[in-house]
Design an enzyme around this catalytic site. Sequence first.
Site, PDB file in Angstrom:
ATOM      1  N   ILE A   1       0.821  -1.220   0.000  1.00 26.75           N
ATOM      2  CA  ILE A   1       0.000   0.000   0.000  1.00 26.75           C
ATOM      3  C   ILE A   1       0.854   1.269   0.000  1.00 26.75           C
ATOM      4  O   ILE A   1       0.394   2.313  -0.450  1.00 26.75           O
ATOM      5  CB  ILE A   1      -0.992  -0.020   1.185  1.00 26.75           C
ATOM      6  CG1 ILE A   1      -2.179   0.907   0.918  1.00 26.75           C
ATOM      7  CG2 ILE A   1      -0.300   0.320   2.494  1.00 26.75           C
ATOM      8  CD1 ILE A   1      -3.341   0.710   1.872  1.00 26.75           C
TER       9      ILE A   1
ATOM     10  N   ASP B   1       1.400  -0.315   9.520  1.00 26.12           N
ATOM     11  CA  ASP B   1       1.699   0.931  10.248  1.00 26.12           C
ATOM     12  C   ASP B   1       3.199   1.236  10.158  1.00 26.12           C
ATOM     13  O   ASP B   1       3.604   2.349   9.772  1.00 26.12           O
ATOM     14  CB  ASP B   1       1.255   0.745  11.706  1.00 26.12           C
ATOM     15  CG  ASP B   1       1.166   2.046  12.493  1.00 26.12           C
ATOM     16  OD1 ASP B   1       1.423   3.109  11.913  1.00 26.12           O
ATOM     17  OD2 ASP B   1       0.834   1.975  13.692  1.00 26.12           O
TER      18      ASP B   1
ATOM     19  N   GLY C   1      -4.022  -8.605  10.905  1.00 25.59           N
ATOM     20  CA  GLY C   1      -2.647  -9.015  11.190  1.00 25.59           C
ATOM     21  C   GLY C   1      -2.449  -9.132  12.691  1.00 25.59           C
ATOM     22  O   GLY C   1      -2.961 -10.063  13.328  1.00 25.59           O
TER      23      GLY C   1
HETATM   24  N1  AR6 Z   1       0.809  -2.982   2.350  1.00 29.24           N
HETATM   25  C1  AR6 Z   1      -0.416  -3.559   2.477  1.00 29.24           C
HETATM   26  N2  AR6 Z   1      -0.733  -4.394   3.493  1.00 29.24           N
HETATM   27  C2  AR6 Z   1       0.223  -4.643   4.411  1.00 29.24           C
HETATM   28  C3  AR6 Z   1       1.519  -4.078   4.366  1.00 29.24           C
HETATM   29  C4  AR6 Z   1       1.794  -3.209   3.269  1.00 29.24           C
HETATM   30  N3  AR6 Z   1       2.975  -2.610   3.125  1.00 29.24           N
HETATM   31  N4  AR6 Z   1       2.220  -4.541   5.428  1.00 29.24           N
HETATM   32  C5  AR6 Z   1       1.409  -5.375   6.111  1.00 29.24           C
HETATM   33  N5  AR6 Z   1       0.204  -5.447   5.505  1.00 29.24           N
HETATM   34  P1  AR6 Z   1      -1.438  -5.247  10.573  1.00 29.24           P
HETATM   35  P2  AR6 Z   1      -3.753  -4.771  12.371  1.00 29.24           P
HETATM   36  C6  AR6 Z   1      -0.988  -6.233   5.851  1.00 29.24           C
HETATM   37  O1  AR6 Z   1      -0.833  -6.160  11.590  1.00 29.24           O
HETATM   38  O2  AR6 Z   1      -4.055  -6.220  12.408  1.00 29.24           O
HETATM   39  C7  AR6 Z   1       0.514  -2.416  14.282  1.00 29.24           C
HETATM   40  O3  AR6 Z   1       1.554  -2.694  15.177  1.00 29.24           O
HETATM   41  C8  AR6 Z   1      -0.837  -7.410   6.758  1.00 29.24           C
HETATM   42  O4  AR6 Z   1      -0.274  -8.516   6.033  1.00 29.24           O
HETATM   43  O5  AR6 Z   1      -0.561  -4.249   9.900  1.00 29.24           O
HETATM   44  O6  AR6 Z   1      -4.871  -3.798  12.161  1.00 29.24           O
HETATM   45  C9  AR6 Z   1      -0.285  -1.156  14.660  1.00 29.24           C
HETATM   46  O7  AR6 Z   1       0.540  -0.186  15.267  1.00 29.24           O
HETATM   47  C10 AR6 Z   1      -2.292  -7.656   7.145  1.00 29.24           C
HETATM   48  O8  AR6 Z   1      -2.962  -8.353   6.087  1.00 29.24           O
HETATM   49  O9  AR6 Z   1      -2.656  -4.378  11.233  1.00 29.24           O
HETATM   50  C11 AR6 Z   1      -1.309  -1.710  15.613  1.00 29.24           C
HETATM   51  O10 AR6 Z   1      -0.792  -1.798  16.923  1.00 29.24           O
HETATM   52  C12 AR6 Z   1      -2.869  -6.228   7.200  1.00 29.24           C
HETATM   53  O11 AR6 Z   1      -1.902  -5.390   6.545  1.00 29.24           O
HETATM   54  C13 AR6 Z   1      -1.596  -3.094  15.075  1.00 29.24           C
HETATM   55  O12 AR6 Z   1      -0.420  -3.476  14.353  1.00 29.24           O
HETATM   56  C14 AR6 Z   1      -3.138  -5.690   8.592  1.00 29.24           C
HETATM   57  O13 AR6 Z   1      -2.157  -6.172   9.498  1.00 29.24           O
HETATM   58  C15 AR6 Z   1      -2.756  -3.109  14.113  1.00 29.24           C
HETATM   59  O14 AR6 Z   1      -3.001  -4.452  13.723  1.00 29.24           O
END
Ligand code: AR6
Length: 183
Positions: free
Chosen positions: A24, A47, A132
Amino acid sequence: MNEEVKIMDVKVNKGMLSLVQGDITREETDAIVNAANSRLAGGAGVDGAIHQAGGPSIMEECRKIGGCPTGQAVITSGGALKAKYVIHTVGPIYRGGGRGEANLLQSAYLESLKLASARKLKSIAFPAISTGVYSYPLAEAAHIALKTAVDYLGEHEDIEMIRFVLFDRGTFDVFVKELRKII
Ligand code: AR6
């Protein structure tokens, strides 16, 4: 759907709903959405990737904003990203489904879309919020995400494109499957 490039586009009312496998932080939509935490403190996953790619100005703006309750959304500039803005929303931590998680996840998507409309943005890209670190079951989360997006495009004609950018093939495939059930 093209099997090679992993993309699925469907027209909904006047807008486009797009699913793509990718990173993203490379998106050129007006806004990309960050799956943040309620302190806007940065972290792992998407993030971490957004702050890394966008540079320190995004965190400076987050510090000034101070925080964001679960299910709400705030906006900063996009720093060094191609996207002009980052909308930071906070999805629920999944704790079994009996603690309002579905409503909170829907709200995270809806409040992000409302913020984009309020700023007159035309395109917005979402990751799979809460699936995630926050452990939301993927198919249920995909259904909520897609239903909220389809309903929004049906009711609002200002947003021209809502794109879901799914990081891995498995997540992309589940979103495709859930979208086919809805449309
Ligand atoms: N582009 C698109 N999707 C991504 C990318 C990227 N570059 N990197 C990871 N994902 P998560 P949450 C996907 O854990 O569950 C953080 O520590 C990933 O594979 O990022 O909402 C924050 O600070 C998964 O499918 O978010 C919060 O504390 C999706 O993004 C917490 O994690 C969401 O995974 C939020 O957890």
